[in-house]
Design an enzyme around this catalytic site. Structure first.
Site, mmCIF file in Angstrom:
data_model
loop_
_atom_site.group_PDB
_atom_site.id
_atom_site.type_symbol
_atom_site.label_atom_id
_atom_site.label_comp_id
_atom_site.label_asym_id
_atom_site.label_seq_id
_atom_site.Cartn_x
_atom_site.Cartn_y
_atom_site.Cartn_z
ATOM 1 N N HIS A 99 0.848 -1.198 0.000
ATOM 2 C CA HIS A 99 0.000 0.000 0.000
ATOM 3 C C HIS A 99 0.881 1.245 0.000
ATOM 4 C CE1 HIS A 99 1.198 -0.331 4.178
ATOM 5 N NE2 HIS A 99 1.048 0.981 4.213
ATOM 6 N N HIS A 111 5.297 6.077 -1.207
ATOM 7 C CA HIS A 111 6.109 4.880 -1.500
ATOM 8 C C HIS A 111 5.348 3.630 -1.080
ATOM 9 C CE1 HIS A 111 6.891 5.638 2.749
ATOM 10 N NE2 HIS A 111 7.147 4.344 2.867
HETATM 11 P P1 2AM Z 1 6.406 2.297 5.818
HETATM 12 O O1 2AM Z 1 5.727 1.442 4.809
HETATM 13 O O2 2AM Z 1 7.310 3.300 5.206
HETATM 14 O O3 2AM Z 1 7.036 1.523 6.900
HETATM 15 C C1 2AM Z 1 1.422 1.259 8.570
HETATM 16 O O4 2AM Z 1 2.317 1.052 9.622
HETATM 17 C C2 2AM Z 1 2.004 2.206 7.548
HETATM 18 O O5 2AM Z 1 2.250 3.485 8.129
HETATM 19 C C3 2AM Z 1 3.303 1.721 6.948
HETATM 20 O O6 2AM Z 1 3.183 1.799 5.546
HETATM 21 C C4 2AM Z 1 4.343 2.704 7.433
HETATM 22 O O7 2AM Z 1 5.243 3.152 6.473
HETATM 23 C C5 2AM Z 1 3.545 3.923 7.770
HETATM 24 N N1 2AM Z 1 4.200 4.687 8.827
HETATM 25 C C6 2AM Z 1 4.579 5.985 8.746
HETATM 26 N N2 2AM Z 1 5.129 6.395 9.896
HETATM 27 C C7 2AM Z 1 5.124 5.322 10.727
HETATM 28 C C8 2AM Z 1 5.584 5.098 12.049
HETATM 29 N N3 2AM Z 1 6.120 6.084 12.788
HETATM 30 N N4 2AM Z 1 5.448 3.856 12.565
HETATM 31 C C9 2AM Z 1 4.892 2.858 11.838
HETATM 32 N N5 2AM Z 1 4.436 3.014 10.598
HETATM 33 C C10 2AM Z 1 4.541 4.223 10.037
#
Ligand code: 2AM
Length: 174
Positions: free
Chosen positions: A38, A124
């Site tokens: 996602h 991303h």
């Molecule tokens: P990531 O894919 O770059 O890890 C659910 O956890 C989504 O929220 C993930 O896609 C994650 O991004 C994003 N996300 C953004 N900030 C986050 C944080 N501080 N902790 C966990 N997930 C985060």
């Protein structure tokens, strides 16, 4: 409840992206399951359950007033962030409307008690987690064009076998 707003690739694109990753990238981290691929719009983190209805209403009002447009993203850039240790796929460029949507959703979350995520927005799809080195250049460059006509509010559930994302609500784009 651990919440975030995001965009869901259609199932054909998710399959193609996962297949590209599995063929083109060495196993330098843990592959994100295809169903979990996602694009996060705004990470809210923990929001108490009784605030969910208000959040829902606020987003509904925002969408009715602003009518955010549909989005098309060309995913053609592979990236690596050492601190979370992720390898990702993203667009080289994206619209101001997408950046504005991400910012607005983050603000609506903050208004309901979310601590939010203060970094600059960079769309991303995380492909691999737990990577301690960047991926080598892929023999075949990624090129995936994805269209989005809605966005979702997800709840993240941490289970014994890994994380699952449940769609709680969806709103139209365009
Ligand atoms: P990531 O894919 O770059 O890890 C659910 O956890 C989504 O929220 C993930 O896609 C994650 O991004 C994003 N996300 C953004 N900030 C986050 C944080 N501080 N902790 C966990 N997930 C985060």
């Amino acid at each position: 409840m651990r919440l975030f707003f995001g965009l869901q690739p259609d199932s054909e694109s998710a399959l193609a992206i996962a297949a590209w990753r599995d063929r083109q990238l060495p196993l330098i981290g843990r592959p994100v399951p295809e169903a979990n691929l996602h694009i996060t719009l705004a990470f809210l983190g923990d929001v108490s359950a009784h605030r969910l209805e208000r959040l829902d209403q606020a987003v509904g009002q925002f969408v009715a007033q602003k009518r955010p447009p549909g989005e098309v993203l060309t995913l053609n850039q592979l990236g690596y962030w050492p601190r979370p240790g992720i390898c990702w796929l993203g667009p080289q460029a994206w619209s101001d409307s997408l950046a504005g949507l991400a910012r607005s959703l983050s603000r609506l979350g903050t208004a309901q008690g979310s601590k939010g995520d203060r970094g600059k927005y960079r769309p991303h799809i995380t492909l691999l987690r737990g990577c301690d080195s960047p991926p080598p250049a892929a023999a075949s460059e990624p090129l995936f064009k994805l269209s989005f006509d809605h966005f979702n509010l997800y709840q993240s559930h941490q289970g014994r076998t890994g994380v699952t994302y449940q769609v709680l609500e969806s709103w139209p784009l365009g």
